[in-house]
Design a protein around this motif. Structure first.
Motif, PDB file in Angstrom:
ATOM      1  N   ALA A  86      69.878  17.347 -12.750  1.00  0.00           N
ATOM      2  CA  ALA A  86      69.911  16.303 -11.728  1.00  0.00           C
ATOM      3  C   ALA A  86      69.298  15.021 -12.258  1.00  0.00           C
ATOM      4  O   ALA A  86      68.284  15.046 -12.961  1.00  0.00           O
ATOM      5  CB  ALA A  86      69.155  16.750 -10.473  1.00  0.00           C
ATOM      6  N   VAL A 146      65.826  19.213  -2.718  1.00  0.00           N
ATOM      7  CA  VAL A 146      66.176  20.326  -3.596  1.00  0.00           C
ATOM      8  C   VAL A 146      66.775  21.482  -2.802  1.00  0.00           C
ATOM      9  O   VAL A 146      67.651  22.211  -3.307  1.00  0.00           O
ATOM     10  CB  VAL A 146      64.958  20.744  -4.433  1.00  0.00           C
ATOM     11  N   VAL A 165      65.985  17.965 -15.474  1.00  0.00           N
ATOM     12  CA  VAL A 165      65.856  16.679 -14.786  1.00  0.00           C
ATOM     13  C   VAL A 165      66.039  15.532 -15.764  1.00  0.00           C
ATOM     14  O   VAL A 165      65.422  15.518 -16.837  1.00  0.00           O
ATOM     15  CB  VAL A 165      64.470  16.551 -14.109  1.00  0.00           C
ATOM     16  N   LEU A 205      62.611  20.411  -8.249  1.00  0.00           N
ATOM     17  CA  LEU A 205      63.749  20.754  -9.109  1.00  0.00           C
ATOM     18  C   LEU A 205      63.315  21.688 -10.230  1.00  0.00           C
ATOM     19  O   LEU A 205      63.945  22.717 -10.486  1.00  0.00           O
ATOM     20  CB  LEU A 205      64.366  19.483  -9.704  1.00  0.00           C
ATOM     21  N   PHE A 255      70.339  20.508  -2.716  1.00  0.00           N
ATOM     22  CA  PHE A 255      70.976  20.747  -4.011  1.00  0.00           C
ATOM     23  C   PHE A 255      71.268  22.237  -4.222  1.00  0.00           C
ATOM     24  O   PHE A 255      72.314  22.604  -4.767  1.00  0.00           O
ATOM     25  CB  PHE A 255      70.076  20.258  -5.152  1.00  0.00           C
ATOM     26  N   ASN A 256      70.345  23.082  -3.797  1.00  0.00           N
ATOM     27  CA  ASN A 256      70.475  24.515  -4.051  1.00  0.00           C
ATOM     28  C   ASN A 256      71.342  25.243  -3.033  1.00  0.00           C
ATOM     29  O   ASN A 256      71.770  26.376  -3.292  1.00  0.00           O
ATOM     30  CB  ASN A 256      69.085  25.166  -4.086  1.00  0.00           C
ATOM     31  N   TRP A 308      65.965  23.741 -12.428  1.00  0.00           N
ATOM     32  CA  TRP A 308      66.824  22.627 -12.830  1.00  0.00           C
ATOM     33  C   TRP A 308      66.251  21.894 -14.030  1.00  0.00           C
ATOM     34  O   TRP A 308      65.031  21.840 -14.225  1.00  0.00           O
ATOM     35  CB  TRP A 308      66.949  21.625 -11.683  1.00  0.00           C
TER      36      TRP A 308
END
Length: 317
Positions: A6, A202, A30, A23, A205-206, A28
């Motif tokens: 991301a 987040v 970054v 994140l 996002f998830n 994730w």
């Protein structure tokens, strides 16, 4: 499973740090978009864990955005408020254009809680605070129309405004033990820990199936001003001399301290919040008491009465 990456705009800001932290915690990578990768603020991001790459850039410089966004599945977009022109929308469009060109699959955009009021443009017309709110609304429209799945987060009044270093700017007398505001004791503040904004972003996002196309109110706790002051007094062990300004006094103070407009704008925001709905998202929320404990090193008033150097974030950070 392919590694998720991301891009976090303004990664060294209060919201950006929260997003980076959450994140990394959920696996994730970054790309942290920063104005100065050599600064302490930027280098501190590396402490959150592995997989963080610093990208120098400015939202006014599309090639730097394009370089940072390559290889990213998702983007967290948050910006400084407009300066009374179309800078915010132009720069947001540059991010969205780069996202579309590189195949980004999800956008989370953080704006502002007053946009929960459908009549806000009429109510704020002519106000000094209007450009800051209207610019956020304009960018929301761009995000909704961009063709990439999105979630919009509308956060409340930042708890970080009540601790160092921002408290020295917003409440200049606070370090000397004086709390001066245009609020009343029973004014209810819709407070948010910026770290919770990171958790909301987040979560989206998830779990895009749950959060895509939704506008999320992000408020950690509703607290009266009287209780805010009391909790800070308890946390610091210091008595605080509270002064609530009249409307006339607040107008004079605003001429000296433009940050007073932010206080005015925060009044009544609790009426735009359904806390049961917020809690229903299933994302843990931080109480103001827990926020103070977590940030005890940044609490004022302190014993020496000494002001700290205030560094305001730049528009491009």
């Amino acid at each position: 499973m392919p590694q998720k990456t991301a891009l976090v705009i303004r990664a060294t800001g209060a919201q950006g740090r929260g997003v980076v932290k959450h994140l990394v915690r959920t696996g994730w990578n970054v790309h942290a978009f920063v104005s100065d990768p050599s600064s302490d603020r930027a280098l501190t991001l590396k402490n959150y864990g592995p997989g963080i790459s610093l990208y120098k850039g400015a939202l006014s410089d599309p090639p730097s955005i394009e370089a940072a966004i390559k290889g990213c599945n998702a983007v967290f977009l948050n910006q400084m408020p407009t300066r009374g022109d179309d800078t915010e929308t132009r720069e947001a469009q540059a991010v969205l254009d780069a996202a579309k060109a590189t195949g980004v699959q999800y956008i989370v955009h953080s704006t502002t809680l007053p946009l929960n009021d459908p009549d806000i443009r009429t109510k704020l017309d002519g106000s000094v605070a209007a450009p800051a709110v209207f610019g956020k609304g304009d960018v929301e429209e761009l995000v909704r129309a961009c063709g990439i799945p999105w979630t919009i987060i509308r956060p409340g009044y930042f708890m970080t405004n009540l601790v160092s270093p921002l408290v020295d700017l917003i409440f200049p007398e606070f370090r000397e033990g004086k709390f001066v505001s245009c609020w009343e004791p029973d004014t209810i503040l819709a407070l948010v820990d910026p770290d919770d904004i990171g958790a909301f972003a987040v979560a989206a996002f998830n779990d895009p199936d749950k959060f895509a196309g939704r506008i999320l109110t992000c408020v950690s706790e509703l607290v009266t001003v009287k209780d805010v002051v009391s909790q800070i007094s308890t946390a610091t062990g210091k008595d605080i001399d509270v002064r609530y300004l009249t409307k006339e006094e607040a107008a004079k103070e605003a001429a000296r301290n433009p940050m007073m407009e932010g206080q005015k704008l925060s009044k009544g925001l609790h009426e735009l919040v359904d806390m049961e709905e917020v809690k229903g998202y299933g994302i843990p929320l931080t109480s103001f008491k827990d926020f103070l404990e977590k940030n005890k090193d940044a609490l004022v008033p302190n014993t020496d009465g000494k002001k700290v150097e205030i560094r305001l974030p730049s528009f491009n950070e």
